[in-house]
Design a protein around this motif. Structure first.
Motif, PDB file in Angstrom:
ATOM      1  N   GLU A 144      81.557  68.370 -19.744  1.00  0.00           N
ATOM      2  CA  GLU A 144      82.162  67.037 -19.676  1.00  0.00           C
ATOM      3  C   GLU A 144      81.945  66.401 -18.301  1.00  0.00           C
ATOM      4  OE1 GLU A 144      85.363  65.765 -22.313  1.00  0.00           O
ATOM      5  OE2 GLU A 144      86.204  67.769 -21.973  1.00  0.00           O
ATOM      6  N   GLN A 145      82.002  67.193 -17.254  1.00  0.00           N
ATOM      7  CA  GLN A 145      81.734  66.669 -15.909  1.00  0.00           C
ATOM      8  C   GLN A 145      80.301  66.147 -15.807  1.00  0.00           C
ATOM      9  OE1 GLN A 145      82.757  69.428 -12.767  1.00  0.00           O
ATOM     10  NE2 GLN A 145      84.691  69.970 -13.740  1.00  0.00           N
ATOM     11  N   ALA A 146      79.342  66.905 -16.328  1.00  0.00           N
ATOM     12  CA  ALA A 146      77.942  66.479 -16.295  1.00  0.00           C
ATOM     13  C   ALA A 146      77.720  65.258 -17.175  1.00  0.00           C
ATOM     14  CB  ALA A 146      77.039  67.631 -16.735  1.00  0.00           C
ATOM     15  N   ARG A 147      78.340  65.247 -18.340  1.00  0.00           N
ATOM     16  CA  ARG A 147      78.223  64.117 -19.260  1.00  0.00           C
ATOM     17  C   ARG A 147      78.700  62.811 -18.608  1.00  0.00           C
ATOM     18  NH1 ARG A 147      82.013  63.493 -23.256  1.00  0.00           N
ATOM     19  NH2 ARG A 147      83.454  63.690 -21.483  1.00  0.00           N
ATOM     20  N   ASP A 148      79.770  62.914 -17.836  1.00  0.00           N
ATOM     21  CA  ASP A 148      80.320  61.724 -17.180  1.00  0.00           C
ATOM     22  C   ASP A 148      79.419  61.213 -16.063  1.00  0.00           C
ATOM     23  OD1 ASP A 148      82.470  61.898 -18.887  1.00  0.00           O
ATOM     24  OD2 ASP A 148      83.795  62.869 -17.439  1.00  0.00           O
ATOM     25  N   LEU A 149      78.578  62.087 -15.518  1.00  0.00           N
ATOM     26  CA  LEU A 149      77.664  61.674 -14.443  1.00  0.00           C
ATOM     27  C   LEU A 149      76.433  60.943 -14.973  1.00  0.00           C
ATOM     28  CD1 LEU A 149      77.577  64.828 -12.111  1.00  0.00           C
ATOM     29  CD2 LEU A 149      78.620  62.611 -11.610  1.00  0.00           C
ATOM     30  N   TYR A 150      75.982  61.329 -16.173  1.00  0.00           N
ATOM     31  CA  TYR A 150      74.709  60.819 -16.678  1.00  0.00           C
ATOM     32  C   TYR A 150      74.870  60.283 -18.102  1.00  0.00           C
ATOM     33  CZ  TYR A 150      72.941  63.536 -12.748  1.00  0.00           C
ATOM     34  OH  TYR A 150      72.716  64.049 -11.506  1.00  0.00           O
ATOM     35  N   PRO A 151      74.832  58.960 -18.260  1.00  0.00           N
ATOM     36  CA  PRO A 151      75.029  58.369 -19.604  1.00  0.00           C
ATOM     37  C   PRO A 151      73.911  58.692 -20.577  1.00  0.00           C
ATOM     38  CG  PRO A 151      74.411  56.685 -17.989  1.00  0.00           C
ATOM     39  CD  PRO A 151      74.692  57.922 -17.222  1.00  0.00           C
TER      40      PRO A 151
END
Length: 341
Positions: free
Chosen positions: A22-29
């Motif tokens: 989820e942290q990575a997902r929030d960084l890169y759309p």
């Protein structure tokens, strides 16, 4: 850009895996994730289901299982199903913090190796600890995918490591070195002497000679290659020494009274920087280079930060088309060999 994630792999899975994703997902759309695992365990952990999809699996390959047997027996495991998704083109990369041997086996047997590469190499990114150096990390392979290697394998590792350093770490003309028992050219057994000459004669490499295990973290090269047995032994010895010294420092502070506690408090910012520099969470996971798609494994003890950083690492590999460049090079290399013959 879709990443197939083994949500059940790791000491703290699926909690830290979902949190890191989820942290990575929030960084890169542009990132999407398929989480392979038990829906009853994974679903309650998801805070936001945007660009996340749960793919149900009924089996888990445990840390202690024999890798190849587990891959063949547990067809509906999270590792096997995630690797299969990459093989079939339903995902661009495969990530897991689970059983290392099973991940390597799934990568080799399911995702498949690039034509022209005999043995994929497990590749770690390690920190440079030399004070004042502009270099912060280097590429180190093979760190354990193959217990035995041929001289040609190490040349291939050097080429793949060079591509990684150039494209992912953005190092121009990376320096390549051979891990050996001495810095001199004539050091080592017949195997290492032959590898040394092969690397030295390669027009595609900026070969700078041998590096001893004691200088592994001193920034003497951007890529260091070795056979899997030697590299893994040196890596574990280095990690063990670092942990030992940290434990000695902690014990010394506890036993040193109020003066030691005061000194530790004053040094806390510096010690924190050192900890972050040496932490496995900082540099991502180990990449199995030589496969048809990114296959990346991180430590079983990884926290959410390490999971996030590993996914960032995977995204960088996809962004620069690292696999396609490797395929092109070794396809051309095979063509050159046919002409020579």
């Amino acid at each position: 850009m879709k990443i197939a994630v083994d949500a059940m792999g790791g000491d703290q899975a699926p909690q830290v895996v979902v949190a890191g994703v989820e942290q990575a997902r929030d960084l890169y759309p542009e990132l999407e994730f398929d989480l392979y695992g038990d829906p009853q365990q994974v679903t309650p952990l998801i805070q936001d289901s945007t660009r996340l999809k749960i793919v149900p699996t009924s089996e888990i390959i445990e840390m202690g299982e024999e890798p190849v047997r587990a891959i063949r027996k547990k067809k509906d495991s999270s590792i096997v199903q995630a690797a299969t998704a990459v093989k079939e083109g339903r995902a661009d990369a495969f990530f897991s913090a689970g059983n290392t041997g099973a991940i390597l086996a799934a990568g080799l047997l399911i995702v498949g190796r690039i034509k022209g590469i005999d043995r994929p190499g497990l590749t770690s990114i390690l920190p440079v600890t030399q004070p004042g150096s502009d270099q912060t990390r280097f590429v180190y392979l093979d760190t354990g995918a193959n217990a035995e290697s041929k001289t040609k394998n190490l040349l291939q590792y050097a080429i793949m490591g060079k591509f990684y350093a150039e494209n992912v770490l953005k190092v121009a003309n990376p320096r390549v070195a051979l891990l050996n028992n001495g810095a001199e050219e004539d050091k080592g057994d017949s195997f290492h002497k032959e590898v040394h000459q092969m690397l030295k004669q390669s027009a595609d490499l900026n070969f700078v000679g041998n590096v001893e295990a004691g200088d592994l973290l001193y920034g003497k090269a951007d890529v260091i290659v070795s056979d899997g047995w030697t590299a893994n032994a040196a890596l574990k010895a280095t990690e063990g020494t670092a942990k030992m010294f940290m434990n000695l420092i902690k014990d010394g502070v506890k036993q040193g009274g109020w003066r030691a506690l005061l000194g530790a408090w004053l040094l806390k910012p510096a010690l924190k920087r050192i900890k972050n520099q040496m932490s496995t969470s900082t540099y991502g996971g180990a990449v199995l280079l030589g496969l048809k798609a990114p296959v990346v494994k991180t430590h079983g003890s990884s926290d959410a930060e390490a999971i996030k950083n590993t996914i960032v690492q995977i995204k960088q590999m996809i962004d620069v088309n690292l696999i396609d460049q490797t395929v092109d090079y070794f396809s051309a290399d095979q063509s050159r060999e046919k002409l020579d013959n």
